[in-house]
Scaffold this active site. Structure first.
Site, PDB file in Angstrom:
ATOM      1  N   GLU A 158      50.292  56.511   6.129  1.00  0.00           N
ATOM      2  CA  GLU A 158      51.570  56.543   6.849  1.00  0.00           C
ATOM      3  C   GLU A 158      51.917  57.956   7.313  1.00  0.00           C
ATOM      4  OE1 GLU A 158      54.457  54.775   4.251  1.00  0.00           O
ATOM      5  OE2 GLU A 158      53.816  52.730   4.747  1.00  0.00           O
TER       6      GLU A 158
ATOM      7  N   HIS B 279      53.823  59.633  15.708  1.00  0.00           N
ATOM      8  CA  HIS B 279      55.094  59.069  16.165  1.00  0.00           C
ATOM      9  C   HIS B 279      56.157  60.146  16.370  1.00  0.00           C
ATOM     10  CE1 HIS B 279      54.254  54.605  15.675  1.00  0.00           C
ATOM     11  NE2 HIS B 279      53.125  55.226  15.424  1.00  0.00           N
TER      12      HIS B 279
ATOM     13  N   ASP C  35      58.548  67.919  16.767  1.00  0.00           N
ATOM     14  CA  ASP C  35      59.731  68.719  16.457  1.00  0.00           C
ATOM     15  C   ASP C  35      60.513  68.211  15.251  1.00  0.00           C
ATOM     16  OD1 ASP C  35      60.697  66.378  17.475  1.00  0.00           O
ATOM     17  OD2 ASP C  35      61.950  67.287  19.034  1.00  0.00           O
TER      18      ASP C  35
HETATM   19  C1  HEM Z   1      47.124  54.427  21.305  1.00  0.00           C
HETATM   20  C2  HEM Z   1      48.153  54.224  20.701  1.00  0.00           C
HETATM   21  C3  HEM Z   1      48.392  53.644  19.335  1.00  0.00           C
HETATM   22  C4  HEM Z   1      48.878  52.406  19.032  1.00  0.00           C
HETATM   23  C5  HEM Z   1      49.256  51.322  20.002  1.00  0.00           C
HETATM   24  C6  HEM Z   1      48.954  52.332  17.586  1.00  0.00           C
HETATM   25  C7  HEM Z   1      49.443  51.243  16.887  1.00  0.00           C
HETATM   26  C8  HEM Z   1      49.491  51.126  15.516  1.00  0.00           C
HETATM   27  C9  HEM Z   1      50.029  50.001  14.800  1.00  0.00           C
HETATM   28  C10 HEM Z   1      50.682  48.776  15.436  1.00  0.00           C
HETATM   29  C11 HEM Z   1      49.861  50.226  13.489  1.00  0.00           C
HETATM   30  C12 HEM Z   1      50.278  49.326  12.324  1.00  0.00           C
HETATM   31  C13 HEM Z   1      51.652  49.697  11.824  1.00  0.00           C
HETATM   32  C14 HEM Z   1      52.142  48.716  10.780  1.00  0.00           C
HETATM   33  O1  HEM Z   1      52.172  47.524  11.044  1.00  0.00           O
HETATM   34  O2  HEM Z   1      52.499  49.156   9.664  1.00  0.00           O
HETATM   35  C15 HEM Z   1      49.229  51.510  13.361  1.00  0.00           C
HETATM   36  C16 HEM Z   1      48.896  52.092  12.173  1.00  0.00           C
HETATM   37  C17 HEM Z   1      48.411  53.373  12.063  1.00  0.00           C
HETATM   38  N1  HEM Z   1      48.239  54.275  13.089  1.00  0.00           N
HETATM   39 FE1  HEM Z   1      48.305  53.858  15.053  1.00  0.00          FE
HETATM   40  N2  HEM Z   1      48.504  53.499  17.044  1.00  0.00           N
HETATM   41  C18 HEM Z   1      48.157  54.333  18.066  1.00  0.00           C
HETATM   42  C19 HEM Z   1      47.718  55.628  17.934  1.00  0.00           C
HETATM   43  C20 HEM Z   1      47.640  56.312  16.735  1.00  0.00           C
HETATM   44  C21 HEM Z   1      47.424  57.724  16.609  1.00  0.00           C
HETATM   45  C22 HEM Z   1      47.236  58.679  17.766  1.00  0.00           C
HETATM   46  C23 HEM Z   1      47.417  58.009  15.284  1.00  0.00           C
HETATM   47  C24 HEM Z   1      47.219  59.336  14.568  1.00  0.00           C
HETATM   48  C25 HEM Z   1      46.680  60.384  15.089  1.00  0.00           C
HETATM   49  C26 HEM Z   1      47.606  56.767  14.573  1.00  0.00           C
HETATM   50  C27 HEM Z   1      47.567  56.623  13.212  1.00  0.00           C
HETATM   51  C28 HEM Z   1      47.792  55.439  12.540  1.00  0.00           C
HETATM   52  C29 HEM Z   1      47.613  55.273  11.115  1.00  0.00           C
HETATM   53  C30 HEM Z   1      47.047  56.309  10.158  1.00  0.00           C
HETATM   54  C31 HEM Z   1      48.027  53.977  10.816  1.00  0.00           C
HETATM   55  C32 HEM Z   1      48.042  53.311   9.451  1.00  0.00           C
HETATM   56  C33 HEM Z   1      49.392  53.398   8.787  1.00  0.00           C
HETATM   57  C34 HEM Z   1      49.381  52.707   7.423  1.00  0.00           C
HETATM   58  O3  HEM Z   1      48.313  52.328   6.935  1.00  0.00           O
HETATM   59  O4  HEM Z   1      50.467  52.572   6.857  1.00  0.00           O
HETATM   60  N3  HEM Z   1      47.766  55.766  15.487  1.00  0.00           N
HETATM   61  N4  HEM Z   1      49.012  52.044  14.622  1.00  0.00           N
END
Ligand code: HEM
Ligand code: NAG
Ligand code: NAG
Length: 361
Positions: free
Chosen positions: A63, A70, A91
């Protein structure tokens, strides 16, 4: 000796004696190049023990990596060009104005890590913007084979709430995601490199009935499994069927985002995506490079202080080359890069297995 030679000698001498390296001894005898970095060693000790459960690459680490994005992606060149407030980038506004920003639809679930992190930022009197990027860098270093991200300190603690609709949604079309990312300064290649992060990730809110469902079979390893597994033809829904932003995955217990599915197969992105599978060091280096830029969106990096030395050196990878999950073959890969053939990978032996989710504690 000619005047010229004398001058050369003087230059040489001054180069040797001048520019004393600023050096500070911090707690527990740790040394920093700049005294301003010392406080971060104390933050490190505190969050490793009390936020990351003793230095794990678990839920809070995942997270925290997500939160770096974000916060930072709240920045829009086009809004600025229209004379509007375009957001301040990395920021800390997502923490300072959490009452506003965590209600944005794309930020669903980030309130938990914002509130978990806040007391640490307050206790150590560091800015929210610095803290979020520091915690993300430490978190990533906890993952098996993880990157050692740069950490620059000195972001102002003053911010304004980001405008809404700047954080991509998993249900967004690739064109929309790519144009949003470009508006924040990131190319399609950069976007693919940023998505390496989804190798240490799980979902809680796209399908809330199955919290903790990972995006690949090895969510605490900073490996290429996510990149490989996302390219396997989808055959099943893990959980209760199709949710907005979800597509079929190839393994029981693995969750696939629509955005990851589409980007991995998009002709503009597929070759970068596939190229990352072949070499772990290259993949890590690309992530380190693009994260330098993500962490400083809205800032001039030259005006910040390099405290990267505080970020732990990650443990060497304990895994080998990525594999195809048991029960799959190269025929199941949607190879989408026209320019180069998909690399040869071994298949895990035995019958198809199911990945077990780790629901949030
Ligand atoms: C292209 C755009 C992106 C989309 C549409 C996207 C979307 C998502 C979504 C929907 C989740 C699941 C959230 C949940 O249900 O708890 C997620 C998890 C995550 N995202 Fe992305 N993401 C994107 C880019 C990124 C970027 C750039 C990073 C970091 C550099 C990132 C890091 C993560 C991580 C580490 C999780 C896991 C969080 C957890 O396990 O609690 N994401 N993302
Ligand atoms: C940062 O701003 C918040 C309010 O948004 C405040 O509570 C906190 O004390 C400030 N931290 C520092 C180090 O100034
Ligand atoms: C899936 O949906 C059904 C019916 O709506 C429900 O009974 C079941 O508990 C759900 N499964 C999970 C894992 O939430």
């Amino acid at each position: 000796m000619s005047l010229k030679a004398l001058f050369a000698l003087a230059v040489l001498a001054s180069a040797v004696v001048a520019v004393p390296q600023p050096r500070a001894v911090c707690s527990q005898g740790r040394v920093a190049s700049n005294a301003a970095c010392c406080t971060w060693f104390d933050v490190l000790d505190d969050i490793q023990a009390n936020l990351f459960d003793g230095g794990e690459c678990g839920e809070e680490a995942h997270e925290s990596i997500r939160l770096t994005f974000h916060d930072a992606i709240g920045f829009s060149k086009s809004l600025i060009a229209q004379g509007k407030f375009g957001g301040g980038g990395a920021d800390g506004s997502i923490m300072a104005f959490s009452d506003i920003e965590t209600n944005f639809h794309a930020n669903i679930g980030v309130d938990e890590i914002v509130e978990a992190q806040r007391p640490f930022a307050l206790a150590h009197k560091v800015s929210f913007g610095d803290f979020i990027q520091f915690a993300g860098a430490v978190a990533a270093s906890n993952c098996d084979g993880g990157p050692r991200l740069q950490f620059l300190a000195g972001r102002s603690n003053n911010s304004q709430a980001s405008p809404d609709l700047l954080v991509p949604e998993p249900s967004d079309a690739t064109d929309k995601i790519f144009s949003r990312m470009s508006d924040a300064g990131f190319s399609i290649t950069d976007t693919v490199d940023l998505l390496i992060s989804h190798t240490v990730a799980a979902q809680d809110h796209v399908d809330p009935s199955i919290p903790g469902t990972p995006f690949d079979s090895t969510p605490s390893s900073f490996d290429a499994q996510f990149l490989v597994e996302t390219l396997i033809s989808g055959t099943l829904f893990t959980g209760n069927g199709s949710n907005v932003g979800e597509v079929e995955s190839a393994q029981h217990g693995v969750f696939r985002l629509q955005s990851d599915f589409e980007i991995s197969r998009d002709s503009r992105a597929a070759c970068e995506w596939q190229s990352l599978i072949v070499n772990h060091n290259t993949m890590v280096t690309k992530f380190e490079n693009v994260m330098k830029r993500l962490a400083t969106v809205g800032h001039n990096p030259a005006s910040l202080i390099d405290c990267s030395e505080v970020i732990p050196v990650p443990k060497a990878a304990t895994f080998g080359a990525p594999t195809l999950p048991a029960g799959t073959t190269l025929q199941d890969i949607d190879a989408s890069c026209q320019a180069t053939p998909f690399p040869t990978l071994k298949t895990d032996p035995g019958p198809a297995t199911s990945v077990v989710a780790v629901p949030p504690s």
